[in-house]
Design a protein around this motif. Structure first.
Motif, PDB file in Angstrom:
ATOM      1  N   ARG A  15       0.843  -1.212   0.000  1.00 53.38           N
ATOM      2  CA  ARG A  15       0.000   0.000   0.000  1.00 53.38           C
ATOM      3  C   ARG A  15       0.870   1.251   0.000  1.00 53.38           C
ATOM      4  NH1 ARG A  15      -3.436  -3.105   3.570  1.00 53.38           N
ATOM      5  NH2 ARG A  15      -5.395  -3.548   2.501  1.00 53.38           N
ATOM      6  N   LYS A  16       1.926   1.207   0.790  1.00 54.71           N
ATOM      7  CA  LYS A  16       2.844   2.350   0.863  1.00 54.71           C
ATOM      8  C   LYS A  16       3.481   2.607  -0.497  1.00 54.71           C
ATOM      9  CE  LYS A  16       7.049   3.824   3.296  1.00 54.71           C
ATOM     10  NZ  LYS A  16       8.046   3.434   4.327  1.00 54.71           N
ATOM     11  N   ASP A  17       3.934   1.544  -1.169  1.00 55.49           N
ATOM     12  CA  ASP A  17       4.576   1.684  -2.476  1.00 55.49           C
ATOM     13  C   ASP A  17       3.603   2.245  -3.510  1.00 55.49           C
ATOM     14  OD1 ASP A  17       6.877   0.670  -1.383  1.00 55.49           O
ATOM     15  OD2 ASP A  17       6.577  -1.367  -2.136  1.00 55.49           O
ATOM     16  N   ILE A  18       2.355   1.746  -3.474  1.00 55.99           N
ATOM     17  CA  ILE A  18       1.349   2.247  -4.419  1.00 55.99           C
ATOM     18  C   ILE A  18       1.065   3.720  -4.152  1.00 55.99           C
ATOM     19  CG2 ILE A  18      -1.047   2.039  -5.188  1.00 55.99           C
ATOM     20  CD1 ILE A  18      -0.888  -0.941  -4.411  1.00 55.99           C
ATOM     21  N   TYR A  19       0.870   4.058  -2.877  1.00 57.66           N
ATOM     22  CA  TYR A  19       0.535   5.438  -2.509  1.00 57.66           C
ATOM     23  C   TYR A  19       1.672   6.386  -2.876  1.00 57.66           C
ATOM     24  CZ  TYR A  19      -1.300   9.317   0.237  1.00 57.66           C
ATOM     25  OH  TYR A  19      -1.788  10.534   0.634  1.00 57.66           O
ATOM     26  N   TYR A  20       2.903   5.982  -2.570  1.00 58.04           N
ATOM     27  CA  TYR A  20       4.059   6.819  -2.904  1.00 58.04           C
ATOM     28  C   TYR A  20       4.200   6.974  -4.410  1.00 58.04           C
ATOM     29  CZ  TYR A  20       5.921   6.989   1.879  1.00 58.04           C
ATOM     30  OH  TYR A  20       6.097   7.227   3.209  1.00 58.04           O
ATOM     31  N   LYS A  21       3.887   5.901  -5.147  1.00 59.98           N
ATOM     32  CA  LYS A  21       3.977   5.962  -6.610  1.00 59.98           C
ATOM     33  C   LYS A  21       2.967   6.966  -7.157  1.00 59.98           C
ATOM     34  CE  LYS A  21       5.565   4.483 -10.594  1.00 59.98           C
ATOM     35  NZ  LYS A  21       6.980   4.548 -10.980  1.00 59.98           N
ATOM     36  N   ILE A  22       1.764   6.951  -6.607  1.00 60.75           N
ATOM     37  CA  ILE A  22       0.718   7.874  -7.060  1.00 60.75           C
ATOM     38  C   ILE A  22       1.162   9.324  -6.841  1.00 60.75           C
ATOM     39  CG2 ILE A  22      -1.643   8.669  -6.617  1.00 60.75           C
ATOM     40  CD1 ILE A  22      -2.345   5.745  -5.955  1.00 60.75           C
TER      41      ILE A  22
END
Length: 581
Positions: free
Chosen positions: A90-97
């Motif tokens: 979730r952190k990786d997805i959120y940071y990517k966004i």
């Protein structure tokens, strides 16, 4: 895909390895226990002493205790690893966004991104737990139970070579039918979340137009569609249980019949009571392992579609490349457009902006006016690189915006967008988005310039007043003024107000413009407005029409030379019409 997902395991690699190791030890003990019990049964049948029975009892209790301990350790490790993996994912997805440009965001709907961060990650998390626990446990159980069944049952164990392929083939057909259903159901989740998001966000409009029943029907349609797909999948999956039960009882009947016959007649095979009881246990372990493996495959099948949707987000590269050694200093607020054309996507047939040539001196106040769809917002979004030009160059401070470090550029080009957004938290916390180090005095000064200080002071808690989600407890005009103050705290070289005073009265609008002109004279100010009164005193006014510049000049010059500006002015100002007469 799996390599990309594996990057999110990180600090939970140790638990991810520990789980299968302890699960393996647990399975070994579980498969050994029936063998020990068989030996005990044979010893009892032979008339052994109580001492022998007690010894076997102690061994079995110790093995059961160790199996339980290993199972608990493996379960805790798998839960820790899967939960940590989901958190990192979730952190990786959120940071990517957060790295996305507006162009990237246009490719994903908000509801789709929310679904990927919640439902899809949960599916992948559950599948990961299955992989490091169940996907290790049941294949091992199947193999070990097979081996022990042949050791204990001899030729009778060949029944499994007949039954297992039948069960496996049936499960294969079930999974093959279910996979396409799960692959399309997640797209319907996006539609459902879109319906919810639109309804909640537009609740005031829904109630104003008394459209609650319509929204309920729309939601019911989306929910029923998902329900229908899951029901179809569950109906197919329901075949698993009776198929497994049929195979289980077929094996049991065979083993009981021929095993009993062999023991009673002592013919055909050397099979004793202990071996017979162990064979029954292994029969159940083999068939239940196959049953659970089918559920693991279904879970992984469902999660594979979720995983591909997550990878779409992680693999999406920002369309805006931040230069490695980008310029950190913005010299001044001068702006140049050199033969700039722009369209929002490569497939668009028409340019939103076409052949724009423009020069703005540092410190000038520029007004931009034009009808709906004239591409006013498109023009200003190129200045802080919210989008990149399709053709041509945009310069700030004499340097191409593509050569700036993005953070440095956007810190010096403050934009108050058309859609004003405030976040949950106090007024001070919202304002410090502009400058997290801003002092209380700087906050008050910025609010005075934005004509926000007066209404803030009237709140019971002043600057500590809590802003509800989306700024629902302040008016549209108050929200606009808070957003202007937030931008001013950046102390930018360029300040862009995109129709940001549309909700305030003309007197307050004039006071804001006067304050900006007097207190930040060196800042370039670009004001997009619908009212000509908001840009009359600008140094230059740009008239936009259909993605092109129709005219540039002062208020007086445009009234004489530009029919579009003159028409807008006369339609808004009766006094102007009388003067014309």
């Amino acid at each position: 895909m799996y390599k990309q997902l594996a990057k999110s395991i990180r600090e939970f690699k140790k638990d991810s390895i520990k789980a299968p190791v302890f699960i393996t030890l647990e399975v070994l003990l579980e498969c050994t226990i029936p063998f020990v019990i068989a030996q005990l049964v044979n010893q009892i049948k032979a008339g052994c002493e109580f001492r022998v029975i007690a010894m076997y009892g102690i061994i079995l209790v110790a093995m059961a205790g160790l199996s339980l301990t290993f199972g608990i350790i493996g379960g805790i490790a798998s839960a820790t690893a899967s939960s940590g993996f989901a958190r990192n994912l979730r952190k990786d997805i959120y940071y990517k966004i957060q790295t996305y440009s507006f162009e990237n965001m246009d490719r994903f709907s908000t509801s789709s991104l929310v679904t990927r961060l919640t439902t899809d990650v949960s599916n992948v998390q559950n599948a990961y737990m299955m992989i490091i626990r169940a996907a290790i446990r049941f294949p091992l159980m199947l193999v070990f139970a097979f081996i022990m069944a042949f050791v204990m049952g001899g030729k009778m164990a060949f029944i499994f070579l007949v039954v297992v392929p039948i069960l496996g083939f049936g499960l294969f057909l079930v999974i093959r039918k279910v996979m396409p259903i799960f692959k399309k159901v997640f797209r319907k989740y996006d539609a459902l979340n879109t319906s919810i998001q639109e309804n909640v966000k537009g609740m005031r409009v829904v109630k104003s137009y008394v459209r609650e029943e319509y929204e309920k029907k729309k939601f019911d349609g989306a929910a029923s569609d998902i329900c229908a797909d899951f029901t179809r999948a569950e109906k197919i999956l329901a075949i698993n249980n009776p198929l497994m039960q049929f195979c289980l009882y077929t094996v049991m009947v065979f083993v009981l019949f021929f095993g009993s016959y062999t023991i009673i007649t002592s013919q055909g095979m050397d099979l004793d009571v202990g071996q017979f009881s162990a064979l029954l246990t292994y029969s159940f372990q083999i068939l239940s392992s196959l049953m659970m493996l089918s559920m693991v495959f279904v879970m992984i099948t469902m999660a594979s579609e979720s995983a591909s949707r997550i990878i779409e987000v992680l693999d999406e590269d920002s369309s805006l490349a931040n230069p490695l050694d980008g310029q950190k200093i913005v010299k001044d607020g001068s702006i140049d457009f050199e033969r700039v054309s722009f369209k929002y996507s490569e497939t668009a047939k028409k340019m939103s902006l076409a052949d724009i040539n423009l020069h703005i001196n540092s410190g000038e106040t520029i007004g931009i006016i034009g009808g709906t769809g004239a591409s006013k917002t498109s023009l200003i979004q190129l200045i802080p690189r919210l989008y990149d030009t399709t053709e041509g160059v945009v310069k700030v401070g004499g340097i191409d915006v593509k050569d700036y470090d993005l953070e440095a550029l956007r810190n010096q080009v403050a934009v108050v967008l058309q859609k004003n957004v405030l976040f949950s938290g106090s007024i001070k916390e919202n304002l410090r988005w502009g400058n997290k180090e801003a002092t209380d005095e700087e906050i008050i000064e910025a609010c005075k310039l934005a004509q926000a200080d007066e209404f803030i002071q009237n709140f019971p808690n002043g600057y500590d007043t809590y802003i509800e989600q989306g700024g629902s407890n302040v008016s549209g005009g108050q929200k606009q003024r808070l957003c202007i103050a937030r931008a001013l705290l950046k102390k930018p070289k360029v300040l862009i107000l995109d129709d940001s005073t549309s909700a305030v009265d003309t007197k307050t609008d004039a006071m804001i413009r006067k304050a900006l002109r007097e207190f930040i004279p060196e800042t370039t100010k670009i004001i997009i407005a619908q009212r000509t009164a908001s840009v009359e005193d600008a140094d230059q006014i740009i008239v936009m029409d259909g993605g092109s510049i129709s005219g540039i000049g002062t208020h007086a010059e445009l009234l004489k030379n530009n029919p579009i500006y003159k028409e807008v002015y006369l339609s808004q100002n009766k006094a102007g019409e009388q003067d014309e007469e």
